[in-house]
Design an enzyme around this catalytic site. Structure first.
Site, mmCIF file in Angstrom:
data_model
loop_
_atom_site.group_PDB
_atom_site.id
_atom_site.type_symbol
_atom_site.label_atom_id
_atom_site.label_comp_id
_atom_site.label_asym_id
_atom_site.label_seq_id
_atom_site.Cartn_x
_atom_site.Cartn_y
_atom_site.Cartn_z
ATOM 1 C CE LYS A 186 -3.812 -2.111 2.578
ATOM 2 N NZ LYS A 186 -5.081 -2.010 1.894
ATOM 3 C CG HIS A 244 -2.319 -6.764 7.463
ATOM 4 N ND1 HIS A 244 -1.514 -7.325 6.504
ATOM 5 C CD2 HIS A 244 -3.555 -7.287 7.248
ATOM 6 C CE1 HIS A 244 -2.233 -8.139 5.738
ATOM 7 N NE2 HIS A 244 -3.472 -8.137 6.182
HETATM 8 C C1 BG6 Z 1 -6.431 -9.650 5.144
HETATM 9 C C2 BG6 Z 1 -7.199 -10.284 6.264
HETATM 10 O O1 BG6 Z 1 -5.084 -9.996 5.212
HETATM 11 O O2 BG6 Z 1 -6.578 -8.229 5.221
HETATM 12 C C3 BG6 Z 1 -8.660 -9.869 6.197
HETATM 13 O O3 BG6 Z 1 -7.094 -11.688 6.167
HETATM 14 C C4 BG6 Z 1 -8.790 -8.367 6.169
HETATM 15 O O4 BG6 Z 1 -9.387 -10.403 7.280
HETATM 16 C C5 BG6 Z 1 -7.906 -7.773 5.085
HETATM 17 O O5 BG6 Z 1 -10.156 -8.057 5.898
HETATM 18 C C6 BG6 Z 1 -7.885 -6.269 5.161
HETATM 19 O O6 BG6 Z 1 -7.236 -5.764 4.038
HETATM 20 P P1 BG6 Z 1 -7.596 -4.337 3.450
HETATM 21 O O7 BG6 Z 1 -6.590 -4.123 2.385
HETATM 22 O O8 BG6 Z 1 -8.994 -4.436 2.933
HETATM 23 O O9 BG6 Z 1 -7.487 -3.381 4.601
#
Ligand code: BG6
Length: 497
Positions: A186, A244
């Site tokens: 990102k 994350h």
């Molecule tokens: C994923 C998770 O890695 O990231 C999900 O497994 C989550 O549960 C997603 O919804 C969130 O990603 P983003 O890019 O939509 O914030």
């Protein structure tokens, strides 16, 4: 750019392939990243024709007023899209027939034997697939390159992750392994390093003397959709914290690396991850709170509780929310708490980091500024990329001598769902053989160790699930968790945020 390659997508019928990988590949195709010498083979266990497969992924591709869907481009994309049925537990001959199909495609699309094997499958199947790729001779070819892209979660706990890493590294050298955390793709996450090290304004005060605390919030409105079975064995801590959130935390808190090359940056990130702990000095108890959503309303629609989601147990104890207080055992951050909260089915979609500054030791506390809010830097990743700085200014002709204003420093706000874009970036980086946006085993192992500590600390409390309704701000306890220290989540104090 020309990087001829076949993208072999294991888990082709899965949620991730449909929602994120195929849209990212479609966008790359539109940009002609591989100079037209590109094909995609989706591999799945289900028997289906290519037409059925294409129809199943088509709804995930963006179609909006600003960006109407390009049917002609889609048709060209489908000319390079293939579906191959394979049960991963089948013997090596099944993989060999996949290998023959790929060689045929090499001749047709001039892809030279180059491959990205993308494993978007359950971590329990990864070892088998890697072994079969090895046994069928598909990942070693002197005259071409083969790279393996491994989706998260990398393992289901520390031990299984270590096992997976052993299988992987016994089949492939490290430079051909790309462990994905899509947040690193990102734009706004990449911006953290530019913001920190490209500005003396921030870096000179980026320490315990000037920073009171840090907050990381990851709120989502979505529930399980078709991921109930996966989530039951995962939960919020392994799904979001281990990956994350800890990646973001390590970028925000690392010491300045001696250079901004991949190796130096990772070395500093690892130092942060190893230093994570749940208590500091006199504190006896770790502060960890878990939650699980019950039924509620989102966008004026009734939605079921977690326990009523498909493939979820009626008495499930899987957490869909967590709030915790973390410390870092680093001189820079001694005594500075990082408050983290993350949850599904909340009232908004947001991912943000708030760095809250403290009152300088030597500055008198002027009574005129009693109501001034602390300065804060907010890096917002979702729903769109934003950089906000909260300062206090004089209030014109009013009783209060100051008021807070939020300066929006975002160069531009990309108000789109940005995960397909991040996958697009990551696939592009693999084609270019660049490793900077991928995680290493060293980082992942420390992230798993800490996640297991958090789980152990959380298990000491008892919970009565569900403890928050879908569409709410999460369990009330998350406000007490930070409130006990006389602090507040950003949105509690400032309606401008
Ligand atoms: C994923 C998770 O890695 O990231 C999900 O497994 C989550 O549960 C997603 O919804 C969130 O990603 P983003 O890019 O939509 O914030």
């Amino acid at each position: 750019l020309s990087h001829p390659c076949i993208f072999v997508l294991f888990g082709g019928t899965g949620d991730l392939a449909r929602k994120k990988l195929i849209p990212a590949l479609f966008r790359l195709h539109a940009k002609e990243i591989a100079g037209g010498r590109f094909a995609i083979v989706a591999v799945g266990r289900r028997a289906m024709t290519l037409a059925e497969y294409a129809a199943s992924v088509r709804p995930s591709l963006p179609d909006s007023a600003e960006e109407p869907f390009d049917e002609a481009l889609w048709k060209l994309f489908c000319d390079r899209l293939f579906y191959f049925r394979l049960d991963f537990s089948e013997d090596v001959s099944a993989f060999q027939s996949l290998g023959r199909e790929l060689s045929d495609l090499d001749r047709r699309f001039e892809t030279c034997g180059n491959r990205i094997f993308c494993l978007a499958i359950s971590p329990v199947l990864m070892k088998t697939v890697i072994q079969s790729l090895q046994d069928s001779g598909m990942i070693h070819n002197e005259d071409s390159w083969q790279r393996v892209m491994i989706e998260k979660p990398f393992g289901t706990d520390l031990e299984s992750a270590a096992q997976l890493n052993r299988s992987l590294t016994s089949c492939l050298p490290e430079e051909r392994i790309f462990r994905v955390d899509h947040y690193l793709g990102k734009e706004m996450i990449q911006n953290i390093l530019s913001l920190r090290f490209g500005n003396i304004l921030f870096e000179s005060v980026w320490n315990r003397e000037h920073i009171d605390h840090i907050q990381i919030t990851s709120a989502e409105t979505i529930g399980m959709e078709s991921r109930g079975a996966y989530y039951e064995n995962t939960g919020i801590l392994r799904d979001m914290l281990q990956s994350h959130i800890l990646q973001v935390l390590s970028l925000v808190c690392m010491d300045p690396p001696k250079a901004l090359d991949t190796r130096s940056v990772i070395a500093e990130k690892v130092k942060v991850l190893r230093s994570l702990k749940l208590t500091e000095n006199s504190e006896q108890r770790a502060r960890v709170l878990l939650g699980q959503y019950g039924p509620g309303r989102i966008d004026s629609t009734d939605v079921p509780g977690y326990r009523k989601e498909t493939m979820v147990s009626e008495s499930s104890l899987t957490p869909t929310f967590a709030a915790l207080k973390v410390y870092l055992d680093m001189p820079r951050w001694k005594g500075v708490p990082v408050y983290i909260r993350a949850g599904k089915r909340l009232d908004r979609k947001i991912f943000e980091i708030a760095v809250v500054f403290r009152h300088p030791k030597d500055l008198p506390r002027y009574p005129e500024f009693t109501h001034a809010l602390p300065n804060a830097l907010i890096i917002r990743i979702q729903p769109c990329g934003e950089i906000l700085v909260r300062i206090n200014v004089k209030e014109q002709d009013a009783d209060q001598p100051v008021r807070s204003v939020v300066l929006d420093c975002s160069e531009k706000c990309i108000c789109r769902q940005n995960s397909p874009e991040s996958y697009e970036r990551l696939i592009q980086e693999i084609l270019l053989d660049h490793h900077a946006l991928f995680t290493t085993w060293n980082e992942l192992s420390h992230a798993w160790k800490f996640t297991e500590k958090v789980e152990a600390a959380a298990a000491k409390n008892s919970y009565c699930f569900p403890n928050y309704p879908a569409g709410s701000e999460g369990p009330k306890g998350s406000y007490d968790l930070i409130g006990q220290d006389g602090r507040h989540w950003m949105e509690e104090t400032d309606e401008n945020l």
